[in-house]
Enzyme design. Sequence first.
Site, mmCIF file in Angstrom:
data_model
loop_
_atom_site.group_PDB
_atom_site.id
_atom_site.type_symbol
_atom_site.label_atom_id
_atom_site.label_comp_id
_atom_site.label_asym_id
_atom_site.label_seq_id
_atom_site.Cartn_x
_atom_site.Cartn_y
_atom_site.Cartn_z
ATOM 1 C CG ASP A 1 37.835 48.226 34.846
ATOM 2 O OD1 ASP A 1 37.726 47.400 35.306
ATOM 3 O OD2 ASP A 1 38.952 48.385 34.092
ATOM 4 C CE LYS B 1 39.416 41.709 34.188
ATOM 5 N NZ LYS B 1 40.204 42.825 33.964
ATOM 6 C CD GLN C 1 43.568 43.416 32.465
ATOM 7 O OE1 GLN C 1 42.510 43.201 32.356
ATOM 8 N NE2 GLN C 1 44.248 43.763 33.637
#
Length: 294
Positions: free
Chosen positions: A121, A54, A98
Site C-alpha cells: 500500500d 482486490k 484494509q
Amino acid sequence: MTARMIDGKAVAAELSQFIADAARRVITEHGVEPGLAVVLVGDNPASEIYVRSKTAKIAATNMRSSFHKLPATAPEAELLELVGRLNHDPTVHGILVQLPLPPQIDPRKVIEAIAPAKDVDGFHPLTAGLLSTGLPGIVPCTPLACIMLAKKVHGSLAGLEAVVIGRSNIVGKPLAQLLLIENATVTIAHSKTRELPAVCRRGDIVFAAVGQPQMVRRDWIKPGATVIDVGINRVPAEDGKTKIVGDVAFAEVADVAGAITPVPGGVGPMTIACLMLNTLKAACVQNGLPVPSP
Ligand code: NAP
C-alpha cells in the site's frame, strides 16, 4: 461535455494485462508465485467490497492471494501477531490491511508493523521517507494511479503547474512528492487554504483528493486543464438509493476541462491495478529478480 474522458478502466485493463504476462514469466522462469495477503478486520460493507475486488484482481493477474478475516472485536495484539506471521511467510510478498480499522486498534501501529519490503500500500513511514528523498521504493497505489493517468494526457508532466487539493499521508502528500519527481511545479491546498478556487485556476492539472462530494466547480478550473478526481463519496440518489460521486462536479467541470477522470471508472480501477503492480514488484525485489516496469 467538451473534455476528453480519461478512461481509468481501460488504462487499468492494459496495465493488468502487462502484470499478468510479467507474473506468468516470473512463475515459469523463476518459480516464484507473487502473493498478496489481504487482512480485513470487522464487517464494514464498503471494506468487504474493496477486499473482494482486490482478491479477484490478484487471481486475474496470475498471482496468489490469501484472505485473513478477524472479528470486529479482535484486540490490537491479535492483528499485530497476524501481521508478524505474514512478515515471516516467504510465500507472502505483499501485505494489505484494509482500512479503516475498529476503534480499539491504532492504524499507525499496524502500518508500522508491516515489513517495509511487503508494504504494497506504501503507507509505512520508511516508504514515505524513501519517496520524499527520491530514493527507490514502493510507491503508494492511489498517487501512482493519478500520475499514470495524468501522463496518459500529457506524456511528460515537467514544468506543468499541478494543484493537489488534500494533504493526507495516503494521497495528497505522496502525490505531491511524485509530481516533484516528475518535475511539475506543485501547490498543495487543504482546508485552511485561502481563495481555493483561485489557487485551483492556476493548475494545468488539478488533483482533487478531498472527500467532499462535488466540491470542485466549473469556475475553479482553467479552460483546457486536466482534472484527476480521486474522491469516492456515497451520496443519496434521485431514486431514493445511493450513488458514488467524486470530489469534482463532473458535468459542469467537463464543459471547461481539457481532460477529466470519471467517478466511478477513473482513479479507482487504476489504484487496484497499481496494487497488483506493487505486489509483483515486491515479489521480484524480495527474490533478487529484475523488476518489471510497464
Ligand atoms: P482525508 O485523509 O480525509 O484528507 C482529506 C484532505 O482534504 C485533507 O488534507 C483536508 O485538509 C482536505 N480538505 C477537506 N475538506 C476540504 C475543503 N473544504 N477544502 C480544502 N481542502 C479540504 O482523505 P484521503 O484519505 O486523502 O481521501 C480523499 C478522497 O479520496 C476521499 O474521497 C477518499 O474516499 C478518496 N480515495 C480514493 C481512493 C481511490 O482509490 N480512488 C483511494 C484513497 C482515497 P486538512 O488536512 O486541512 O484537514
